[in-house]
Design an enzyme around this catalytic site. Structure first.
Site, PDB file in Angstrom:
ATOM      1  N   CYS A  51     -23.713 -16.347 -26.205  1.00 22.47           N
ATOM      2  CA  CYS A  51     -24.466 -17.092 -27.216  1.00 22.47           C
ATOM      3  C   CYS A  51     -23.550 -18.113 -27.881  1.00 22.47           C
ATOM      4  O   CYS A  51     -22.384 -17.841 -28.137  1.00 22.47           O
ATOM      5  CB  CYS A  51     -25.032 -16.135 -28.268  1.00 22.47           C
ATOM      6  SG  CYS A  51     -25.984 -16.948 -29.574  1.00 22.47           S
ATOM      7  N   HIS A  52     -24.090 -19.291 -28.189  1.00 20.90           N
ATOM      8  CA  HIS A  52     -23.279 -20.371 -28.754  1.00 20.90           C
ATOM      9  C   HIS A  52     -23.380 -20.498 -30.272  1.00 20.90           C
ATOM     10  O   HIS A  52     -22.838 -21.450 -30.842  1.00 20.90           O
ATOM     11  CB  HIS A  52     -23.675 -21.709 -28.107  1.00 20.90           C
ATOM     12  CG  HIS A  52     -25.139 -22.029 -28.227  1.00 20.90           C
ATOM     13  ND1 HIS A  52     -25.862 -22.563 -27.202  1.00 20.90           N
ATOM     14  CD2 HIS A  52     -26.014 -21.881 -29.239  1.00 20.90           C
ATOM     15  CE1 HIS A  52     -27.119 -22.745 -27.579  1.00 20.90           C
ATOM     16  NE2 HIS A  52     -27.222 -22.340 -28.819  1.00 20.90           N
TER      17      HIS A  52
END
Length: 461
Positions: free
Chosen positions: A179-180
């Site tokens: 996840c960013h």
């Protein structure tokens, strides 16, 4: 895979959801811009024609003058063919259609429950999970059978439960959820350094953070830049911009419901003394309706409710652009996406050691959360090895918030695997956003269950 002078060729990557018009473009660009890796991307999608489209698009990029490495893209009609013999697996799928998403997001609004995203927690996150988990059961079983030694990267939301399902079905799987959201918070700290101290040219790698929590409800209790403790500066930064918010572009949140002014993040820092490390739209959904009471409250905190219609409109624009890419009328812009899949690949292959945040089962890296539950902390990538970094423990008042969701996620997992409507309802009413009379909650739950029943075979509906 073959190594030659710090270059690795013949890498085999199976991409489940390989007909995507969103993430596939990013992956194609990221791989083309790296000069150390090459190989084959095996595209698999329930819609084989869409996988073939990405085969065409991916192979066309090899002819760009700015392309630094050659990858072959090949669509496969079956999951078995795509997985057999692969080194890595990427999973990025859409569990359902916009019709089901509309139910996830907008059906609860009839009862005064508002969600800014609706894909991770709250009523929407729960029903998206109930659809996703059976798909991930099938995927995990296929990986165990056809590519048990492959490293598996999950990008689908709800991140925690999709990743958790992989391990539930295949405990020895080598999987991680990517996840960013943390990257955005590191970017905010970089902008803070410029605004508060005039420091320019900071790269995200230079902002070191300790990450604790669960996906989209992550927290940072330590942040440094060149051994400078950033927490005192962040406190002053929050005080300076608490009322106005702080954005890349002033008032962008007004016209773009995918962004926010960070006021929720700032408020949570004042309440708990930690940096809430996801975007405001996600953070707000994990709490009682402090920030999501009604659309007016949402606006006062300077973020938006992302409607499903806006996603439909965005899809139409993407389809139009994608058609031009396939026809050759447009070229795919080769620019880095900001994702870290290439660096993670290099870490696991053994080209470089790399540390970043990921989602994996808790093996003791985060205290205060049950072992086996999927948590988000930093981890070290090295040759065929992924080692979580000991992150410590959240303060009790914050851990209590996270633990509530962790236990609810475990309940959702059990409900999905057992096809148990009663357990799913218990999870539904335990969510802090579902602030309803229990009879109203039953009516809403039953309606949402009906709306997604096509994806719940075997359920007593």
């Amino acid at each position: 895979m073959k190594f030659a002078n710090e270059k690795v060729s013949e890498i085999q990557i199976a991409y489940i959801g390989g007909g995507s018009m969103y993430w596939a473009k990013n992956l194609i660009a990221d791989l083309a811009l790296d000069d150390q890796l090459s190989g084959t991307i095996r595209l698999y999608d329930l819609d084989y024609n869409k996988a073939q489209n990405n085969e065409k698009l991916g192979n066309s990029v090899s002819n760009y003058t700015e392309t630094k490495s050659k990858w072959q893209y090949k669509a496969y009609p079956t999951l078995q063919e795509a997985l057999t013999g692969c080194d890595f697996v990427f999973i990025s799928i859409l569990p359902g259609t916009f019709r089901e998403m509309a139910s996830d997001v907008h059906e609860p609004e009839k009862y005064g429950i508002y969600q800014a995203v609706g894909d991770t927690t709250g009523p929407g996150g729960l029903f998206r999970a109930l659809r996703s988990i059976p798909m991930y059961v099938d995927i995990a079983q296929a990986i165990e059978r056809f590519s048990p030694d492959a490293w598996v990267f999950n990008y689908t939301n709800p991140m925690t439960l999709c990743t958790r399902a992989l391990f539930e079905v295949f405990p020895k799987i080598k999987a991680l959820g990517c996840c960013h959201e943390i990257f955005g918070t590191q970017g905010l700290l970089i902008r803070m350094l410029h605004d508060m101290a005039g420091i320019e040219g900071v790269h995200r790698d230079q902002v070191k953070v300790n990450v604790l929590g669960i996906n989209h409800f992550t927290w940072i209790d330590q942040a440094t830049y060149q051994n400078m403790d950033l927490m005192p500066m962040y406190r002053k930064f929050v005080d300076k911009y608490y009322d106005s918010g702080f954005e890349n572009s002033k008032d962008a949140w007004v016209t773009n419901t995918y962004t926010a002014a960070n006021r929720v993040k700032f408020d949570l820092f004042r309440r708990y003394g930690l940096i809430a490390a996801a975007g405001d739209r996600h953070l707000a959904e994990f709490l009682p309706p402090w920030y999501l009471k009604d659309p007016e409250t949402v606006r006062s905190w300077k973020f938006g409710l992302t409607t499903v219609q806006s996603r439909v409109d965005k899809q139409a624009g993407i389809e139009q652009f994608y058609g031009k890419l396939l026809s050759g009328e447009e070229k795919l812009p080769l620019k880095a996406s900001g994702e870290e899949e290439v660096r993670q690949l290099k870490g696991l292959i053994g080209l470089q050691q790399f540390v970043t945040n990921i989602n994996i089962p808790n093996a003791g890296q985060m205290k205060g959360i049950p072992l086996g539950a999927v948590v988000e902390t930093n981890a070290v990538f090295s040759a065929n090895s992924l080692r979580p970094v000991f992150a410590g423990e959240l303060p009790m008042e914050v851990n209590n918030l996270v633990l509530q969701h962790t236990m609810n996620q475990e309940l959702i997992m059990k409900a999905a695997l057992q096809k148990d409507k009663g357990l799913a309802f218990h999870a539904f009413v335990s969510d802090p956003l579902v602030n309803l009379d229990v009879n109203q909650a039953e009516v809403l739950f039953d309606q949402m269950l009906q709306n997604t029943k096509a994806y719940l075979p075997g359920w007593p509906i």
